[in-house]
Design a protein around this motif. Structure first.
Motif, PDB file in Angstrom:
ATOM      1  N   VAL A   1       6.879  16.159 -10.771  1.00 18.37           N
ATOM      2  CA  VAL A   1       7.147  14.989 -10.041  1.00 18.37           C
ATOM      3  C   VAL A   1       7.619  14.784  -8.724  1.00 18.37           C
ATOM      4  O   VAL A   1       7.189  14.167  -8.000  1.00 18.37           O
ATOM      5  CB  VAL A   1       7.652  14.113 -11.253  1.00 18.37           C
ATOM      6  CG1 VAL A   1       7.787  12.554 -10.522  1.00 18.37           C
ATOM      7  CG2 VAL A   1       6.864  13.841 -12.452  1.00 18.37           C
ATOM      8  N   GLU A   2       8.824  15.536  -8.914  1.00 19.00           N
ATOM      9  CA  GLU A   2       9.425  15.467  -7.393  1.00 19.00           C
ATOM     10  C   GLU A   2       8.414  16.229  -6.277  1.00 19.00           C
ATOM     11  O   GLU A   2       8.654  15.854  -5.282  1.00 19.00           O
ATOM     12  CB  GLU A   2      10.775  16.158  -7.679  1.00 19.00           C
ATOM     13  CG  GLU A   2      11.777  15.607  -8.389  1.00 19.00           C
ATOM     14  CD  GLU A   2      13.127  16.418  -8.558  1.00 19.00           C
ATOM     15  OE1 GLU A   2      13.310  17.589  -8.079  1.00 19.00           O
ATOM     16  OE2 GLU A   2      14.152  15.905  -9.109  1.00 19.00           O
ATOM     17  N   HIS A   3       7.967  17.195  -6.443  1.00 18.69           N
ATOM     18  CA  HIS A   3       6.839  17.968  -5.719  1.00 18.69           C
ATOM     19  C   HIS A   3       6.009  16.898  -5.410  1.00 18.69           C
ATOM     20  O   HIS A   3       5.552  16.952  -4.438  1.00 18.69           O
ATOM     21  CB  HIS A   3       6.241  19.144  -6.325  1.00 18.69           C
ATOM     22  CG  HIS A   3       5.474  19.949  -5.475  1.00 18.69           C
ATOM     23  ND1 HIS A   3       5.755  20.718  -4.375  1.00 18.69           N
ATOM     24  CD2 HIS A   3       4.022  20.198  -5.787  1.00 18.69           C
ATOM     25  CE1 HIS A   3       4.871  21.212  -3.946  1.00 18.69           C
ATOM     26  NE2 HIS A   3       3.696  20.845  -4.578  1.00 18.69           N
ATOM     27  N   ALA A   4       5.275  16.327  -6.478  1.00 22.43           N
ATOM     28  CA  ALA A   4       4.346  15.326  -5.919  1.00 22.43           C
ATOM     29  C   ALA A   4       4.917  14.253  -5.189  1.00 22.43           C
ATOM     30  O   ALA A   4       4.097  13.699  -4.214  1.00 22.43           O
ATOM     31  CB  ALA A   4       3.781  14.749  -7.449  1.00 22.43           C
ATOM     32  N   MET A   5       5.848  13.682  -5.457  1.00 21.82           N
ATOM     33  CA  MET A   5       6.711  12.869  -4.396  1.00 21.82           C
ATOM     34  C   MET A   5       6.603  13.163  -3.054  1.00 21.82           C
ATOM     35  O   MET A   5       6.418  12.463  -2.311  1.00 21.82           O
ATOM     36  CB  MET A   5       7.849  12.434  -5.248  1.00 21.82           C
ATOM     37  CG  MET A   5       7.794  11.579  -6.374  1.00 21.82           C
ATOM     38  SD  MET A   5       9.284  11.078  -7.269  1.00 21.82           S
ATOM     39  CE  MET A   5       9.908   9.971  -5.790  1.00 21.82           C
TER      40      MET A   5
ATOM     41  N   ARG B   1       5.297  11.914   0.232  1.00 26.17           N
ATOM     42  CA  ARG B   1       5.998  11.495   1.379  1.00 26.17           C
ATOM     43  C   ARG B   1       5.518  12.232   2.762  1.00 26.17           C
ATOM     44  O   ARG B   1       5.260  11.674   3.978  1.00 26.17           O
ATOM     45  CB  ARG B   1       7.448  11.743   1.402  1.00 26.17           C
ATOM     46  CG  ARG B   1       8.097  10.832   0.336  1.00 26.17           C
ATOM     47  CD  ARG B   1       9.660  10.999   0.422  1.00 26.17           C
ATOM     48  NE  ARG B   1       9.964  12.489  -0.256  1.00 26.17           N
ATOM     49  CZ  ARG B   1      10.398  12.640  -1.477  1.00 26.17           C
ATOM     50  NH1 ARG B   1      10.478  11.526  -2.258  1.00 26.17           N
ATOM     51  NH2 ARG B   1      10.931  13.681  -1.875  1.00 26.17           N
ATOM     52  N   ILE B   2       4.888  13.489   2.321  1.00 25.08           N
ATOM     53  CA  ILE B   2       4.594  14.345   3.558  1.00 25.08           C
ATOM     54  C   ILE B   2       3.144  13.796   4.058  1.00 25.08           C
ATOM     55  O   ILE B   2       2.960  13.522   5.434  1.00 25.08           O
ATOM     56  CB  ILE B   2       4.332  15.922   3.401  1.00 25.08           C
ATOM     57  CG1 ILE B   2       5.745  16.540   3.170  1.00 25.08           C
ATOM     58  CG2 ILE B   2       3.463  16.527   4.428  1.00 25.08           C
ATOM     59  CD1 ILE B   2       5.407  17.814   2.455  1.00 25.08           C
ATOM     60  N   GLY B   3       2.244  13.231   3.116  1.00 18.38           N
ATOM     61  CA  GLY B   3       1.165  12.657   3.458  1.00 18.38           C
ATOM     62  C   GLY B   3       1.322  11.377   4.273  1.00 18.38           C
ATOM     63  O   GLY B   3       0.432  10.974   5.222  1.00 18.38           O
ATOM     64  N   ILE B   4       2.284  10.518   3.683  1.00 18.01           N
ATOM     65  CA  ILE B   4       2.470   9.397   4.464  1.00 18.01           C
ATOM     66  C   ILE B   4       2.865   9.578   5.791  1.00 18.01           C
ATOM     67  O   ILE B   4       2.481   8.959   6.782  1.00 18.01           O
ATOM     68  CB  ILE B   4       3.510   8.428   3.655  1.00 18.01           C
ATOM     69  CG1 ILE B   4       2.877   8.077   2.327  1.00 18.01           C
ATOM     70  CG2 ILE B   4       4.052   7.243   4.287  1.00 18.01           C
ATOM     71  CD1 ILE B   4       3.711   7.460   1.272  1.00 18.01           C
TER      72      ILE B   4
ATOM     73  N   ARG C   1       0.078   2.491  -7.364  1.00 19.71           N
ATOM     74  CA  ARG C   1      -0.874   3.498  -6.470  1.00 19.71           C
ATOM     75  C   ARG C   1      -1.326   4.915  -7.481  1.00 19.71           C
ATOM     76  O   ARG C   1      -0.518   5.421  -8.123  1.00 19.71           O
ATOM     77  CB  ARG C   1      -0.107   3.972  -5.222  1.00 19.71           C
ATOM     78  CG  ARG C   1       1.192   4.813  -5.441  1.00 19.71           C
ATOM     79  CD  ARG C   1       1.959   4.934  -4.022  1.00 19.71           C
ATOM     80  NE  ARG C   1       2.908   5.776  -4.181  1.00 19.71           N
ATOM     81  CZ  ARG C   1       4.060   5.384  -4.242  1.00 19.71           C
ATOM     82  NH1 ARG C   1       4.285   4.283  -4.569  1.00 19.71           N
ATOM     83  NH2 ARG C   1       5.155   6.295  -4.419  1.00 19.71           N
ATOM     84  N   THR C   2      -2.394   5.322  -7.140  1.00 17.45           N
ATOM     85  CA  THR C   2      -2.919   6.254  -8.131  1.00 17.45           C
ATOM     86  C   THR C   2      -2.989   7.630  -7.341  1.00 17.45           C
ATOM     87  O   THR C   2      -3.018   8.658  -8.035  1.00 17.45           O
ATOM     88  CB  THR C   2      -4.242   6.132  -8.705  1.00 17.45           C
ATOM     89  OG1 THR C   2      -5.077   5.654  -7.591  1.00 17.45           O
ATOM     90  CG2 THR C   2      -4.130   4.700  -9.578  1.00 17.45           C
ATOM     91  N   GLY C   3      -2.771   7.539  -6.041  1.00 12.49           N
ATOM     92  CA  GLY C   3      -2.988   8.877  -5.303  1.00 12.49           C
ATOM     93  C   GLY C   3      -3.127   8.839  -3.863  1.00 12.49           C
ATOM     94  O   GLY C   3      -2.988   7.550  -3.351  1.00 12.49           O
ATOM     95  N   ARG C   4      -3.598   9.878  -3.364  1.00 10.67           N
ATOM     96  CA  ARG C   4      -3.871   9.583  -1.705  1.00 10.67           C
ATOM     97  C   ARG C   4      -5.013   8.914  -1.279  1.00 10.67           C
ATOM     98  O   ARG C   4      -4.874   8.467  -0.027  1.00 10.67           O
ATOM     99  CB  ARG C   4      -3.906  11.029  -1.156  1.00 10.67           C
ATOM    100  CG  ARG C   4      -2.550  11.884  -1.281  1.00 10.67           C
ATOM    101  CD  ARG C   4      -2.918  13.432  -0.826  1.00 10.67           C
ATOM    102  NE  ARG C   4      -3.470  13.329   0.622  1.00 10.67           N
ATOM    103  CZ  ARG C   4      -2.694  12.889   1.656  1.00 10.67           C
ATOM    104  NH1 ARG C   4      -1.356  12.650   1.543  1.00 10.67           N
ATOM    105  NH2 ARG C   4      -3.091  12.782   2.718  1.00 10.67           N
ATOM    106  N   ASP C   5      -5.869   8.819  -2.034  1.00  6.73           N
ATOM    107  CA  ASP C   5      -7.113   7.856  -1.925  1.00  6.73           C
ATOM    108  C   ASP C   5      -6.636   6.190  -1.442  1.00  6.73           C
ATOM    109  O   ASP C   5      -7.441   5.650  -0.829  1.00  6.73           O
ATOM    110  CB  ASP C   5      -8.170   8.084  -2.863  1.00  6.73           C
ATOM    111  CG  ASP C   5      -8.849   9.379  -2.881  1.00  6.73           C
ATOM    112  OD1 ASP C   5      -8.487   9.940  -2.189  1.00  6.73           O
ATOM    113  OD2 ASP C   5      -9.613   9.588  -3.799  1.00  6.73           O
TER     114      ASP C   5
END
Length: 394
Positions: free
Chosen positions: A183-187, A191-194, A257-261
């Motif tokens: 979960v932390e890696h996904a978060m 954050r990096i994507g944002i 929110r469900t993902g990067r899309d």
């Protein structure tokens, strides 16, 4: 290494109560054996019953020193038989509980050795004192061996179950930690994507604003139409950027929110807007957008849009170009996007630039790649190769 820890509550019985019941049961069982054998042996005293109580009391100390309790119990058995006139109680019965607890808490090597000593001593003295050695072998020896073996085997089974429970608890703990890390890696990726999206949006807007502000500044007092047009372009650029920033910020505050899309409102057709922005910035633009937008999934289209946006931003800010070329095409289920210019051979400042790295990251996250070519005569070309997925367009 796993260490045995006895549960605080066994089958609903508190641990202290369970231990007291076992000790009382041991003392009662030995006392019953003494009472049954007393008439035939002519015994009428109380010393043997004191030994029975002592065997039970010894079990209360097995938590602290199980091997010491076992050794003391065996010594007590030998002392009991050394006292003349006491009814027989067997060799295995008084030691069964001590053997069980020692095997449960420690390796079975010592309890097994102690059981063999009991069997050997019992067989020796019974064979010496009895006329029929066959009766000793078939009855007394086998009975003691069975009782000792059952006590040790039961303890080994219980100890294995305890170890298995501890291993299962350890596995559950590790799984929870791995899930927390996931979960932390996904978060972190979120954050990096944002951050990447904000970099592209703000960087592109500031580049356009800077160009048109400079044009307006040079035209002040000489060409009011140019000033008006440049300020209008500044307003359009900032409006678009503010709209994207609001969408990103609202996504950050949305628990659903469900993902990067969710933060990917761009389509392949949006590249035309980027081209128009470059044209307004004074570049001569050439486009060949041959890729069919219907064949490009939203995630791929968004990545292509962002890559084109960042590449055009670099051209406007750093290349000093006059001509911009953008082409898209689909070959072998792969989208090819190329952004070229005729400026100096650079894509961004050498110190601290993140544009090319961000574009490469976007392409790599989708299983693609990004390459750049530079030439002092033909400028710079950025080519992104993005494999198309089979997900339906939403």
């Amino acid at each position: 290494m796993l260490h045995h820890v006895r549960p605080q509550d066994a089958d609903g019985i508190p641990d202290g109560v369970f231990l007291a019941l076992v000790a009382s049961g041991q003392a009662f069982a030995i006392s019953l054996i003494i009472a049954v054998g007393a008439p035939s042996s002519g015994y009428s005293g109380w010393g043997a019953y004191a030994f029975a109580g002592g065997f039970g009391v010894l079990l209360l100390a097995h938590r602290a020193a199980p091997l010491a309790v076992l050794a003391t119990t065996i010594a007590g058995i030998f002392t009991y038989y050394a006292m003349n006139g006491y009814p027989p109680i067997g060799m295995a019965a008084p030691a069964a509980a001590a053997l069980y607890f020692a095997a449960e808490r420690r390796n079975i090597r010592w309890p097994l050795s102690a059981g063999l000593v009991l069997l050997a001593v019992s067989a020796y003295f019974r064979a010496v004192n009895e006329h029929e050695a066959g009766d000793v072998l078939s009855y007394d020896l086998l009975t003691n061996a069975a009782l000792i073996g059952c006590a040790i085997a039961l303890a080994s089974t219980v100890r294995s179950r305890h170890q298995l429970r501890e291993q299962q608890e350890l596995i559950i703990t590790l799984e929870r930690e791995r899930e927390r890390d996931r979960v932390e890696h996904a978060m972190q990726e979120e954050r990096i994507g944002i951050a990447r999206d904000l970099h592209d949006t703000i960087g592109h807007a500031l580049a356009i604003v800077t160009v048109h502000a400079n044009v307006a500044g040079e035209a002040v007092g000489r060409d009011d139409d140019t000033v008006t047009r440049s300020l209008s372009n500044v307003t359009d650029a900032t409006t678009r950027s503010l709209r994207e920033l609001r969408a990103t910020v609202s996504m950050l505050h949305s628990p659903a929110r469900t993902g990067r899309d969710d933060r990917a409102p761009h389509t392949l057709e949006g590249i035309q807007t980027i081209v128009e922005t470059a044209r307004q910035a004074g570049l001569t633009t050439r486009t060949e957008l041959a890729a069919d937008p219907a064949r490009v999934p939203p995630t791929i289209a968004t990545a292509a849009h962002r890559i084109a946006q960042e590449a055009v931003t670099n051209v406007i800010k750093h290349a000093g170009a006059t001509t911009l070329t953008i082409t898209t095409r689909i070959e072998d289920d792969t989208l090819y996007l190329t952004i070229g210019d005729d400026g100096k051979a650079t894509t961004e400042p050498s110190a601290g630039g993140r544009g090319v790295a961000g574009m490469r990251e976007r392409a790599a996250l989708l299983g693609g790649a990004l390459s750049t070519s530079r030439s002092s005569t033909s400028g710079t070309a950025v080519t992104a190769r993005l494999p198309l997925t089979r997900e339906p367009r939403t």
